[in-house]
Design a protein around this motif. Structure first.
Motif, PDB file in Angstrom:
ATOM      1  N   MET A 205      -7.758  -6.605   5.978  1.00 47.89           N
ATOM      2  CA  MET A 205      -6.664  -6.368   5.021  1.00 47.89           C
ATOM      3  C   MET A 205      -5.818  -5.185   5.476  1.00 47.89           C
ATOM      4  SD  MET A 205      -6.993  -8.527   2.511  1.00 47.89           S
ATOM      5  CE  MET A 205      -6.350  -7.877   0.989  1.00 47.89           C
ATOM      6  N   PRO A 206      -4.568  -5.098   4.975  1.00 45.35           N
ATOM      7  CA  PRO A 206      -3.763  -3.907   5.284  1.00 45.35           C
ATOM      8  C   PRO A 206      -4.421  -2.656   4.680  1.00 45.35           C
ATOM      9  CG  PRO A 206      -2.418  -5.695   4.394  1.00 45.35           C
ATOM     10  CD  PRO A 206      -3.845  -6.088   4.179  1.00 45.35           C
ATOM     11  N   GLY A 207      -4.905  -1.788   5.560  1.00 49.43           N
ATOM     12  CA  GLY A 207      -5.710  -0.639   5.117  1.00 49.43           C
ATOM     13  C   GLY A 207      -4.964   0.318   4.198  1.00 49.43           C
ATOM     14  N   ASP A 208      -3.661   0.527   4.480  1.00 53.76           N
ATOM     15  CA  ASP A 208      -2.894   1.452   3.642  1.00 53.76           C
ATOM     16  C   ASP A 208      -2.829   0.954   2.203  1.00 53.76           C
ATOM     17  OD1 ASP A 208      -2.423   3.061   5.792  1.00 53.76           O
ATOM     18  OD2 ASP A 208      -0.390   2.352   6.156  1.00 53.76           O
ATOM     19  N   ALA A 209      -2.625  -0.356   2.070  1.00 54.04           N
ATOM     20  CA  ALA A 209      -2.510  -0.931   0.725  1.00 54.04           C
ATOM     21  C   ALA A 209      -3.839  -0.815  -0.021  1.00 54.04           C
ATOM     22  CB  ALA A 209      -2.082  -2.389   0.810  1.00 54.04           C
ATOM     23  N   ILE A 210      -4.937  -1.050   0.688  1.00 54.79           N
ATOM     24  CA  ILE A 210      -6.254  -0.945   0.051  1.00 54.79           C
ATOM     25  C   ILE A 210      -6.472   0.496  -0.430  1.00 54.79           C
ATOM     26  CG2 ILE A 210      -8.761  -1.098   0.440  1.00 54.79           C
ATOM     27  CD1 ILE A 210      -7.522  -3.838   0.459  1.00 54.79           C
ATOM     28  N   LEU A 231       2.769   5.730 -12.038  1.00 50.51           N
ATOM     29  CA  LEU A 231       1.963   5.888 -10.810  1.00 50.51           C
ATOM     30  C   LEU A 231       2.097   4.654  -9.909  1.00 50.51           C
ATOM     31  CD1 LEU A 231      -0.291   7.538  -9.257  1.00 50.51           C
ATOM     32  CD2 LEU A 231      -1.928   6.107 -10.479  1.00 50.51           C
ATOM     33  N   GLU A 232       2.026   3.476 -10.524  1.00 50.85           N
ATOM     34  CA  GLU A 232       2.173   2.236  -9.733  1.00 50.85           C
ATOM     35  C   GLU A 232       3.525   2.215  -9.013  1.00 50.85           C
ATOM     36  OE1 GLU A 232       1.622  -1.022 -12.419  1.00 50.85           O
ATOM     37  OE2 GLU A 232      -0.549  -0.767 -12.525  1.00 50.85           O
ATOM     38  N   ALA A 233       4.567   2.643  -9.728  1.00 49.63           N
ATOM     39  CA  ALA A 233       5.893   2.646  -9.102  1.00 49.63           C
ATOM     40  C   ALA A 233       5.908   3.586  -7.897  1.00 49.63           C
ATOM     41  CB  ALA A 233       6.947   3.053 -10.127  1.00 49.63           C
ATOM     42  N   GLN A 236       3.678   2.063  -5.128  1.00 46.29           N
ATOM     43  CA  GLN A 236       4.293   0.868  -4.549  1.00 46.29           C
ATOM     44  C   GLN A 236       5.457   1.258  -3.631  1.00 46.29           C
ATOM     45  OE1 GLN A 236       3.007  -1.825  -3.954  1.00 46.29           O
ATOM     46  NE2 GLN A 236       3.353  -3.200  -5.681  1.00 46.29           N
ATOM     47  N   ARG A 237       6.171   2.331  -4.017  1.00 41.69           N
ATOM     48  CA  ARG A 237       7.235   2.835  -3.138  1.00 41.69           C
ATOM     49  C   ARG A 237       6.622   3.207  -1.786  1.00 41.69           C
ATOM     50  NH1 ARG A 237       8.143   7.654  -2.066  1.00 41.69           N
ATOM     51  NH2 ARG A 237       7.038   8.476  -3.872  1.00 41.69           N
ATOM     52  N   ASP A 244       2.754  -2.698   7.336  1.00 42.31           N
ATOM     53  CA  ASP A 244       2.040  -3.918   6.918  1.00 42.31           C
ATOM     54  C   ASP A 244       2.899  -4.771   5.998  1.00 42.31           C
ATOM     55  OD1 ASP A 244      -0.412  -3.615   8.245  1.00 42.31           O
ATOM     56  OD2 ASP A 244      -1.096  -2.167   6.749  1.00 42.31           O
ATOM     57  N   TYR A 245       3.608  -4.121   5.072  1.00 39.90           N
ATOM     58  CA  TYR A 245       4.434  -4.868   4.115  1.00 39.90           C
ATOM     59  C   TYR A 245       5.587  -5.545   4.854  1.00 39.90           C
ATOM     60  CZ  TYR A 245       7.731  -5.895   0.387  1.00 39.90           C
ATOM     61  OH  TYR A 245       8.622  -6.521  -0.433  1.00 39.90           O
ATOM     62  N   ARG A 246       6.268  -4.777   5.706  1.00 35.51           N
ATOM     63  CA  ARG A 246       7.400  -5.333   6.456  1.00 35.51           C
ATOM     64  C   ARG A 246       6.944  -6.555   7.276  1.00 35.51           C
ATOM     65  NH1 ARG A 246      12.210  -3.354   9.250  1.00 35.51           N
ATOM     66  NH2 ARG A 246      12.015  -1.446   8.081  1.00 35.51           N
ATOM     67  N   ALA A 247       5.806  -6.393   7.990  1.00 34.66           N
ATOM     68  CA  ALA A 247       5.322  -7.480   8.849  1.00 34.66           C
ATOM     69  C   ALA A 247       4.974  -8.709   8.011  1.00 34.66           C
ATOM     70  CB  ALA A 247       4.100  -7.011   9.633  1.00 34.66           C
ATOM     71  N   ALA A 248       4.328  -8.497   6.846  1.00 36.37           N
ATOM     72  CA  ALA A 248       3.925  -9.638   6.014  1.00 36.37           C
ATOM     73  C   ALA A 248       5.151 -10.367   5.482  1.00 36.37           C
ATOM     74  CB  ALA A 248       3.041  -9.158   4.865  1.00 36.37           C
ATOM     75  N   VAL A 249       6.178  -9.614   5.036  1.00 37.82           N
ATOM     76  CA  VAL A 249       7.376 -10.253   4.486  1.00 37.82           C
ATOM     77  C   VAL A 249       8.122 -10.992   5.591  1.00 37.82           C
ATOM     78  CG1 VAL A 249       9.625  -9.832   3.418  1.00 37.82           C
ATOM     79  CG2 VAL A 249       7.609  -8.664   2.559  1.00 37.82           C
ATOM     80  N   GLU A 250       8.216 -10.375   6.776  1.00 41.37           N
ATOM     81  CA  GLU A 250       8.921 -11.045   7.880  1.00 41.37           C
ATOM     82  C   GLU A 250       8.222 -12.345   8.257  1.00 41.37           C
ATOM     83  OE1 GLU A 250       9.386  -8.060  10.852  1.00 41.37           O
ATOM     84  OE2 GLU A 250      11.110  -7.174   9.802  1.00 41.37           O
TER      85      GLU A 250
END
Ligand code: LHQ
Length: 262
Positions: A205-210, A231-233, A236-237, A244-250
């Protein structure tokens, strides 16, 4: 003579296994085990290639809590048990909760006293069917510690936590899973494979997100909804600007645009 290590560490691709290694004492906590366990966790946290940790026990038990033979607790002088907590158990539990790494407990047998609290502090608990969780403290005239009075009511619910704490009765792995105290109970022979699969899945999994999600879940305990939404906002920012987010969306977009008719 060289002392046996109280903790064994195995490095795998993307995760580490830490085995509590005092099987003759059901892996009960000593000062040495504490020192080696926290060192092993810190070391894993500092290794950028490590993305998950498994804690398990050698032999037939997970952990029987404090080694009651280590110190003379009742020897004419009233002991100060808080010292042991403040210096060892509390930093251990705080570290498990706050490390960026997801911590998986593979509970291979009885988890009693602070051994049960150790499992409850972990992020994902998988237990073999012969495992059981015992809040044995009251039986020896103590209160649950190592975070047990905090984690257990949240995991099992208040009514079940109270009965477990006050009666000191064991709860078997399957019932613990039905109650939502743990993630899964599996047949004993499947425990290692199941816990390994969980660690491998976490490592992929994307470690940063975890790490950010783990932080959000930890802080939710002290927040009202409005604070948690803020906090979530914020988190999430932070997640949204990581690779990881950029790669997954692309990759998602490439799949969508590659579909015929799109
Ligand atoms: C043990 C232990 C053990 C040493 C089994 N120590 N040898 C406490 C104080 C101070 C400050 C901070 O916080 C704490 C936190 C705590 O964790 S307090 C709670 C401490 N733990 C317990 O009270 C559990 C004591 N153990 C048991 O109730 C049973 O052993 C359990 C239910 C875990 C397992 O029962 P069995 O499967 O029947 O095994 P057993 O009792 O036959 O134990 C096997 C061996 O392990 C035996 O030694 P032996 O030489 O006879 O083979 C036990 O003496 C030893 N052992 N727990 N905590």
């Amino acid at each position: 003579m060289k002392e046996e290590p109280a903790v064994l560490v195995a490095r795998h691709d993307g995760y580490r296994t830490i085995t509590l290694n005092r099987p003759e004492r059901l892996n009960a906590f000593t000062r040495q085990l504490h020192a080696e366990l926290i060192a092993a966790l810190r070391d894993a946290d500092a290794d950028a290639d490590c993305r998950a940790v498994m804690i398990t026990g050698a032999g037939r038990a997970f952990c029987a809590g404090q080694d009651l033979t280590e110190r003379v607790f009742v020897d004419g002088v009233a002991p100060d048990l808080s010292e042991n907590l403040v210096e060892r158990y509390n930093p251990l539990v705080s570290f498990i909760r706050s490390t960026r790494l997801p911590v998986v407990a593979a509970v291979n047998g009885v988890a009693a006293g602070a051994g049960a609290s150790l499992a409850f502090a972990c992020d994902i608990v998988v237990a073999g069917r012969s495992a059981r969780f015992v809040q044995s403290f009251a039986r020896i005239g103590l209160i649950p510690d190592a975070g047990g009075t905090w984690t257990l009511p949240r995991l099992a619910g208040d009514a079940r936590a109270r009965a477990m704490v006050m009666l000191g009765e064991a709860v078997e792995a399957e019932r613990a899973a039905q109650w939502g105290m743990i993630w899964k109970a599996v047949v004993d022979d499947a425990l290692e494979a199941e816990a390994t699969a969980v660690c491998r899945a976490l490592a992929a999994m994307p470690g940063d997100a975890i790490a950010l999600a783990k932080r959000a879940l930890r802080l939710s305990a002290g927040n009202g909804l409005d604070d948690q939404l803020a906090l979530e906002a914020d988190l999430q920012r932070q997640a949204g600007v990581r690779p990881d987010y950029r790669a997954a969306v692309e990759s998602f977009r490439r799949k969508v645009t590659a579909k015929p008719g799109s």
